[in-house]
Design a protein around this motif. Structure first.
Motif, PDB file in Angstrom:
ATOM      1  N   GLN A  40      -0.946   3.245 -22.661  1.00  0.00           N
ATOM      2  CA  GLN A  40       0.491   2.986 -22.604  1.00  0.00           C
ATOM      3  C   GLN A  40       1.312   4.255 -22.407  1.00  0.00           C
ATOM      4  OE1 GLN A  40       1.425   0.597 -26.092  1.00  0.00           O
ATOM      5  NE2 GLN A  40       1.324  -1.251 -24.856  1.00  0.00           N
ATOM      6  N   ARG A  41       0.685   5.410 -22.544  1.00  0.00           N
ATOM      7  CA  ARG A  41       1.403   6.647 -22.237  1.00  0.00           C
ATOM      8  C   ARG A  41       1.518   6.837 -20.733  1.00  0.00           C
ATOM      9  NH1 ARG A  41      -2.456  10.308 -25.883  1.00  0.00           N
ATOM     10  NH2 ARG A  41      -3.904   8.983 -24.709  1.00  0.00           N
ATOM     11  N   ILE A  42       0.734   6.073 -19.975  1.00  0.00           N
ATOM     12  CA  ILE A  42       0.747   6.182 -18.521  1.00  0.00           C
ATOM     13  C   ILE A  42       1.749   5.221 -17.911  1.00  0.00           C
ATOM     14  CG2 ILE A  42      -0.647   5.744 -16.446  1.00  0.00           C
ATOM     15  CD1 ILE A  42      -3.022   6.923 -17.916  1.00  0.00           C
ATOM     16  N   THR A  43       1.744   3.990 -18.396  1.00  0.00           N
ATOM     17  CA  THR A  43       2.730   3.034 -17.893  1.00  0.00           C
ATOM     18  C   THR A  43       2.921   1.940 -18.920  1.00  0.00           C
ATOM     19  OG1 THR A  43       3.396   1.785 -15.928  1.00  0.00           O
ATOM     20  CG2 THR A  43       1.128   1.495 -16.685  1.00  0.00           C
ATOM     21  N   ASN A  44       4.064   1.273 -18.857  1.00  0.00           N
ATOM     22  CA  ASN A  44       4.379   0.252 -19.842  1.00  0.00           C
ATOM     23  C   ASN A  44       4.075  -1.143 -19.308  1.00  0.00           C
ATOM     24  OD1 ASN A  44       6.645   0.285 -18.019  1.00  0.00           O
ATOM     25  ND2 ASN A  44       7.573   1.804 -19.355  1.00  0.00           N
ATOM     26  N   THR A  45       4.169  -2.124 -20.173  1.00  0.00           N
ATOM     27  CA  THR A  45       3.815  -3.498 -19.815  1.00  0.00           C
ATOM     28  C   THR A  45       4.617  -3.972 -18.606  1.00  0.00           C
ATOM     29  OG1 THR A  45       3.274  -4.006 -22.096  1.00  0.00           O
ATOM     30  CG2 THR A  45       3.717  -5.866 -20.646  1.00  0.00           C
ATOM     31  N   GLY A  46       3.903  -4.424 -17.592  1.00  0.00           N
ATOM     32  CA  GLY A  46       4.556  -4.951 -16.397  1.00  0.00           C
ATOM     33  C   GLY A  46       5.105  -3.892 -15.468  1.00  0.00           C
ATOM     34  N   GLY A  47       5.006  -2.612 -15.841  1.00  0.00           N
ATOM     35  CA  GLY A  47       5.607  -1.557 -15.042  1.00  0.00           C
ATOM     36  C   GLY A  47       4.602  -0.864 -14.139  1.00  0.00           C
ATOM     37  N   GLY A  48       5.119  -0.224 -13.099  1.00  0.00           N
ATOM     38  CA  GLY A  48       4.275   0.539 -12.188  1.00  0.00           C
ATOM     39  C   GLY A  48       3.518  -0.358 -11.228  1.00  0.00           C
ATOM     40  N   ASN A  49       3.043   0.241 -10.153  1.00  0.00           N
ATOM     41  CA  ASN A  49       2.186  -0.476  -9.217  1.00  0.00           C
ATOM     42  C   ASN A  49       1.271   0.501  -8.495  1.00  0.00           C
ATOM     43  OD1 ASN A  49       4.439   0.354  -7.381  1.00  0.00           O
ATOM     44  ND2 ASN A  49       5.397  -1.451  -8.283  1.00  0.00           N
ATOM     45  N   THR A  50       0.170  -0.035  -8.012  1.00  0.00           N
ATOM     46  CA  THR A  50      -0.850   0.755  -7.329  1.00  0.00           C
ATOM     47  C   THR A  50      -1.159   0.081  -6.001  1.00  0.00           C
ATOM     48  OG1 THR A  50      -2.494  -0.536  -8.523  1.00  0.00           O
ATOM     49  CG2 THR A  50      -1.933   1.605  -9.442  1.00  0.00           C
ATOM     50  N   SER A  51      -1.727   0.843  -5.068  1.00  0.00           N
ATOM     51  CA  SER A  51      -2.027   0.243  -3.762  1.00  0.00           C
ATOM     52  C   SER A  51      -3.203   0.945  -3.104  1.00  0.00           C
ATOM     53  CB  SER A  51      -0.805   0.321  -2.845  1.00  0.00           C
ATOM     54  OG  SER A  51      -0.555   1.664  -2.461  1.00  0.00           O
ATOM     55  N   ALA A  52      -3.745   0.247  -2.113  1.00  0.00           N
ATOM     56  CA  ALA A  52      -4.782   0.822  -1.253  1.00  0.00           C
ATOM     57  C   ALA A  52      -4.646   0.195   0.130  1.00  0.00           C
ATOM     58  CB  ALA A  52      -6.170   0.548  -1.821  1.00  0.00           C
ATOM     59  N   LYS A  53      -4.799   1.010   1.165  1.00  0.00           N
ATOM     60  CA  LYS A  53      -4.773   0.526   2.549  1.00  0.00           C
ATOM     61  C   LYS A  53      -6.229   0.391   3.004  1.00  0.00           C
ATOM     62  CE  LYS A  53      -0.404   2.937   3.304  1.00  0.00           C
ATOM     63  NZ  LYS A  53      -0.390   3.698   2.036  1.00  0.00           N
ATOM     64  N   LEU A  54      -6.638  -0.841   3.213  1.00  0.00           N
ATOM     65  CA  LEU A  54      -8.040  -1.144   3.481  1.00  0.00           C
ATOM     66  C   LEU A  54      -8.170  -1.937   4.773  1.00  0.00           C
ATOM     67  CD1 LEU A  54      -8.918  -2.358  -0.135  1.00  0.00           C
ATOM     68  CD2 LEU A  54      -9.206  -0.048   0.794  1.00  0.00           C
ATOM     69  N   PHE A  55      -9.321  -1.847   5.404  1.00  0.00           N
ATOM     70  CA  PHE A  55      -9.555  -2.616   6.623  1.00  0.00           C
ATOM     71  C   PHE A  55     -10.272  -3.917   6.273  1.00  0.00           C
ATOM     72  CE2 PHE A  55      -8.469   1.368   8.558  1.00  0.00           C
ATOM     73  CZ  PHE A  55      -7.824   0.979   9.728  1.00  0.00           C
ATOM     74  N   GLU A  56      -9.708  -5.011   6.774  1.00  0.00           N
ATOM     75  CA  GLU A  56     -10.222  -6.348   6.517  1.00  0.00           C
ATOM     76  C   GLU A  56     -10.392  -7.084   7.849  1.00  0.00           C
ATOM     77  OE1 GLU A  56     -10.808  -7.295   3.429  1.00  0.00           O
ATOM     78  OE2 GLU A  56      -9.505  -6.088   2.129  1.00  0.00           O
ATOM     79  N   GLU A  57     -11.194  -8.122   7.829  1.00  0.00           N
ATOM     80  CA  GLU A  57     -11.365  -8.928   9.036  1.00  0.00           C
ATOM     81  C   GLU A  57     -10.235  -9.947   9.134  1.00  0.00           C
ATOM     82  OE1 GLU A  57     -14.361 -12.406  10.473  1.00  0.00           O
ATOM     83  OE2 GLU A  57     -15.324 -10.495   9.933  1.00  0.00           O
ATOM     84  N   ASP A  58      -9.516  -9.895  10.254  1.00  0.00           N
ATOM     85  CA  ASP A  58      -8.426 -10.835  10.482  1.00  0.00           C
ATOM     86  C   ASP A  58      -9.013 -12.238  10.647  1.00  0.00           C
ATOM     87  OD1 ASP A  58      -6.371 -12.446  11.666  1.00  0.00           O
ATOM     88  OD2 ASP A  58      -5.322 -10.600  12.205  1.00  0.00           O
ATOM     89  N   PRO A  59      -8.568 -13.217   9.834  1.00  0.00           N
ATOM     90  CA  PRO A  59      -9.149 -14.562   9.925  1.00  0.00           C
ATOM     91  C   PRO A  59      -8.831 -15.267  11.248  1.00  0.00           C
ATOM     92  CG  PRO A  59      -7.256 -14.556   8.465  1.00  0.00           C
ATOM     93  CD  PRO A  59      -7.540 -13.125   8.778  1.00  0.00           C
ATOM     94  N   LEU A  60      -7.832 -14.790  11.990  1.00  0.00           N
ATOM     95  CA  LEU A  60      -7.467 -15.421  13.261  1.00  0.00           C
ATOM     96  C   LEU A  60      -8.210 -14.813  14.439  1.00  0.00           C
ATOM     97  CD1 LEU A  60      -3.590 -15.775  12.780  1.00  0.00           C
ATOM     98  CD2 LEU A  60      -5.348 -17.519  12.464  1.00  0.00           C
ATOM     99  N   THR A  61      -8.346 -13.484  14.441  1.00  0.00           N
ATOM    100  CA  THR A  61      -8.929 -12.806  15.605  1.00  0.00           C
ATOM    101  C   THR A  61     -10.342 -12.308  15.350  1.00  0.00           C
ATOM    102  OG1 THR A  61      -8.095 -10.626  14.962  1.00  0.00           O
ATOM    103  CG2 THR A  61      -6.606 -12.053  16.246  1.00  0.00           C
ATOM    104  N   GLY A  62     -10.724 -12.199  14.106  1.00  0.00           N
ATOM    105  CA  GLY A  62     -12.021 -11.626  13.777  1.00  0.00           C
ATOM    106  C   GLY A  62     -12.046 -10.115  13.882  1.00  0.00           C
ATOM    107  N   GLU A  63     -10.920  -9.502  14.237  1.00  0.00           N
ATOM    108  CA  GLU A  63     -10.848  -8.043  14.381  1.00  0.00           C
ATOM    109  C   GLU A  63     -10.571  -7.385  13.031  1.00  0.00           C
ATOM    110  OE1 GLU A  63      -7.805  -7.312  17.215  1.00  0.00           O
ATOM    111  OE2 GLU A  63      -8.932  -8.140  18.922  1.00  0.00           O
ATOM    112  N   GLN A  64     -10.921  -6.102  12.945  1.00  0.00           N
ATOM    113  CA  GLN A  64     -10.615  -5.315  11.757  1.00  0.00           C
ATOM    114  C   GLN A  64      -9.148  -4.885  11.805  1.00  0.00           C
ATOM    115  OE1 GLN A  64     -12.831  -4.257   9.000  1.00  0.00           O
ATOM    116  NE2 GLN A  64     -13.755  -6.133   9.853  1.00  0.00           N
ATOM    117  N   VAL A  65      -8.409  -5.204  10.756  1.00  0.00           N
ATOM    118  CA  VAL A  65      -6.994  -4.839  10.683  1.00  0.00           C
ATOM    119  C   VAL A  65      -6.730  -4.118   9.367  1.00  0.00           C
ATOM    120  CG1 VAL A  65      -6.173  -6.698  12.179  1.00  0.00           C
ATOM    121  CG2 VAL A  65      -6.430  -7.105   9.721  1.00  0.00           C
ATOM    122  N   GLU A  66      -5.723  -3.244   9.385  1.00  0.00           N
ATOM    123  CA  GLU A  66      -5.355  -2.519   8.170  1.00  0.00           C
ATOM    124  C   GLU A  66      -4.475  -3.409   7.292  1.00  0.00           C
ATOM    125  OE1 GLU A  66      -3.951   1.965   6.898  1.00  0.00           O
ATOM    126  OE2 GLU A  66      -2.950   1.019   8.612  1.00  0.00           O
TER     127      GLU A  66
END
Length: 730
Positions: A40-66
């Motif tokens: 809790q010294r890092i962040t409080n309840t419900g506060g802050g957010n984290t993210s990552a930019k990852l490559f996934e397979e597009d369900p429509l095209t089958g291509e790798q998208v960010e």
């Protein structure tokens, strides 16, 4: 990094390669988030957010998208799972900038800024329904793969200083850039993007009055950068800590535990009643060392009046707390109440003036002007909310505010957000929309319901029934282990609640277990004291505790049965009512009480003289209490008949005795429940409905009597007996 895992003193290094290395990229993001949220010294309840930019397979095209995976709106880092993260096409999200530029008015206070949030769902990947956070653009515009946006106390201390920009450069040696306060959103993200591009060697950005954002190409190093930012700030604050002179030094001594408990037992229900004139509140007491150091200090009145700085804080705590100028050496309880009354009146007037001065043409209507945090020297802090979880989180957030003020005053001078900026956050259209989207409160959501006899049978069923309607349930029983078992069942279903951790009665959740013997007044008094300290007061009391003793044919040998039956079934209800009355009268909030009598109180028969006459007396006790406690409290009763299933009044030997008495065949090898079922079916055939009576049937009647649906009914006994015509009113 500058620190090794074992070097950290102000945060916990929790990353374990053996756990993280076997996870998928998205699972690794969740892992990083959970590890950050654990501290809790890092962040409080419900506060802050984290993210990552990852490559996934597009369900429509089958291509790798960010795809940008980012913690969604309303989630909590500590407990978040994959489903708590939004996923958005990165290229579509970036393309929204052209949409933003088309709005005639741009800037972080513009209407166009708010409209951008509604555009995020057009970028959702794989139809992910999780609502995106307002900070989503920030994570998108920072080009690094992994981004953490956090609100640590140590960092906000710097961000809330008068010298915040200069201190940013000094403390982090140029590794953090500085951006002054801006409301979160698209324009603020654009400023951070420009700062990032202009300073390619920085590791993060300090956001004035807010928190910080940092990044890295790897998840683990992003986590370590977050810890480095916080540890570095905390060490600088520690080097400048003022020790005994913190907050100007001590002004008032804390009361002893016994004196504080006695004073709070009287004051908390009074305060709850006065605060709850518009909507009812549930309280959480916080009296740890850090809180007492602040409320007892010379500077507490000055700093409390300044209010909080970080938006995450005052959305919970309001723009400022209510400070009561109480001195236990000279002030009595009456003087504390008088000072609280005056401070509350001024607070509500100040809040109304704040709203009127800052409101805009399209601002939502003013919310309840009552405080959510009350500070009392020598006693601590009482936080208030619509339920226990909210009041606990409010306490947690003001704990954070105290730490922020401590750090800021150690290294510079604490400053709060300007009132207009604070108002624009508190009454932000997006925040109002979030409030409007919240589900309707359950009927008993703001009520504290004490169920005496909750360990089994009817009492357990009642506890479950009122909990299903949102009540905060006090599971009280002579057998504490049984009460704990019922409370544990409720926690398993409804959760323990979120917020501050710790020991003590005030850190409880929506259900709590307490021991009580209703024949001993001192234990009943202690019960209501503990309930008051846990929640701030009481609303409903339901007594299902009772006793049945088998009697012999020789009346002269049944003295013990008479004594115990009247002691428990009659005097016990009287003792509970008289102790609950003290709390109800202090609160001056409408209360309800339900006693459990029996149809035996109206039906004359052989073999249960002591029990039947005690229940008859209990019926009249209900009527007397209804008169005595009116108009503040409604008193009614439910009168069961032959509730065999799950009842402690029907142990195996009594069931077998009854089966033998009525010549009902059974086998000694049958389970107790099978025997009870046989007896219940026999009793059912004597009723008009021909249906067995269950604890759940009684619980439904008890709930009806406290639900408010019978608010003009008092002094009545409702029979739940399947239709015994012998017990009809006459």
């Amino acid at each position: 990094m500058a620190f090794k895992p074992d070097d950290y003193k102000h945060v916990k290094y929790l990353w374990k390669d053996e756990e993280a290395d076997n996870l998928s990229p998205v699972e690794n993001l969740v892992y990083r988030s959970n590890k950050l949220g654990e501290d809790q010294r890092i962040t409080n309840t419900g506060g802050g957010n984290t993210s990552a930019k990852l490559f996934e397979e597009d369900p429509l095209t089958g291509e790798q998208v960010e795809v940008l995976w980012v913690k969604g709106s309303g989630g909590d880092l500590r407990t978040s799972k994959k489903e708590n993260f939004s996923s958005l096409y990165a290229d579509k999200l970036r393309a929204l900038d052209s949409v933003y530029q088309q709005y005639p008015e741009k800037g972080y206070k513009s209407a166009g800024e708010d409209k951008m949030v509604g555009m995020f769902k057009h970028c959702n990947f794989c139809l992910n329904p999780r609502a995106s956070s307002i900070d989503t653009p920030l994570h998108s515009m920072i080009e690094e793969k992994h981004v953490d946006h956090l609100h640590p106390n140590a960092v906000i201390s710097v961000a809330s200083c008068k010298d915040q920009e200069a201190l940013t450069a000094k403390i982090w040696d140029g590794k953090l850039a500085y951006v002054p306060w801006m409301r979160p959103g698209w324009e603020a993200a654009k400023v951070c993007e420009d700062t990032y591009e202009a300073n390619p060697d920085i590791w993060g950005i300090l956001l004035g009055q807010h928190g910080h954002t940092n990044w890295s190409s790897e998840s683990k190093s992003c986590y370590e950068t977050s810890l480095w930012v916080i540890e570095t700030a905390a060490r600088y604050i520690e080097e400048h800590d003022k020790g005994e002179n913190t907050f100007g030094g001590q002004k008032v001594q804390s009361l002893s535990e016994d004196k504080a408990k006695s004073l709070l037992t009287d004051f908390m229900p009074i305060a709850r009643g006065k605060l709850s004139k518009n909507v009812k509140y549930i309280g959480t007491l916080q009296n740890d060392e850090a809180t007492l150091r602040f409320v007892n200090s010379v500077d507490a009145p000055r700093l409390a009046e300044l209010g909080t700085s970080c938006p995450d804080h005052f959305l919970r705590t309001k723009i400022k707390p209510l400070y009561v100028d109480f001195n236990p050496e000279t002030d009595s309880l009456d003087e504390l109440v008088t000072k609280f009354d005056a401070a509350l009146e001024k607070y509500r007037a100040d809040y109304t003036s704040y709203y009127e001065a800052c409101k805009r043409a399209d601002s939502p209507a003013m919310r309840d002007p009552s405080p959510t945090v009350v500070l009392i020297p020598s006693i601590g802090m009482i936080a208030w909310g619509k339920n226990k979880s909210e009041s606990r989180v409010t306490a947690e957030f003001y704990n954070c505010a105290i730490e922020v003020m401590r750090g800021a005053e150690a290294i510079s001078e604490y400053t709060a957000l300007p009132q207009q900026e604070a108002f624009d956050i508190e009454y932000w259209a997006l925040e109002e929309a979030k409030l409007q989207r919240m589900p309707k409160e359950a009927p008993l959501a703001r009520d504290v319901v004490v169920v005496i006899g909750a360990g089994d049978g009817i009492g357990k069923a009642v506890a479950h029934r009122v909990a299903s309607e949102g009540a905060h349930v006090v599971c009280a029983d002579l057998r504490l282990d049984n009460a704990k078992a019922t409370a544990a069942e409720l926690e398993e279903i409804y959760g323990k609640g979120i917020g501050v951790s710790g020991s003590g009665i005030s850190s409880c959740g929506p259900a709590i277990a307490l021991e009580v013997d209703i024949t001993r007044r001192e234990t009943v008094e202690e019960l209501f004291t503990n309930v008051t300290l846990a929640y701030g007061g009481i609303d409903k009391v339901i007594v299902t505790a009772g006793v049945f003793l088998a009697e012999g044919d020789d009346l002269a040998k049944n003295d013990k049965a008479f004594d115990l039956s009247f002691n428990v079934n009659v005097k016990g209800g009287y003792i509970v009512a008289s102790e609950a009355q003290k709390v109800w009268e202090k609160q001056q909030l409408k209360g309800m009480m339900v006693l459990t009598t029996s149809v035996n109180g109206a039906v004359s028969k052989k073999g249960s003289l002591a029990y039947d006459t005690s229940k008859s007396a209990a019926n009249h006790l209900v009527r007397e209490l209804a008169v005595t406690l009116s108009p503040l409290v409604n008193v009614n009763a439910l009168a069961p008949a032959t509730v065999v299933q799950g009842s402690s009044m029907f142990p195996r030997d009594r069931v077998i005795s009854s089966l033998s008495k009525y010549n009902i065949p059974f086998d000694e090898s049958d389970t107790t429940e099978d025997l009870r079922t046989s007896l219940a079916e026999f009793y059912a055939q004597r009723t008009l409905t021909k249906l067995p009576i269950t604890p759940e049937d009684q619980a439904e009647a008890a709930y009806l009597l406290v639900s408010g649906q019978l608010s003009k009914t008092t002094g009545q006994i409702i029979s739940v007996d399947g239709g015994l015509h012998e017990a009809f009113l006459r």
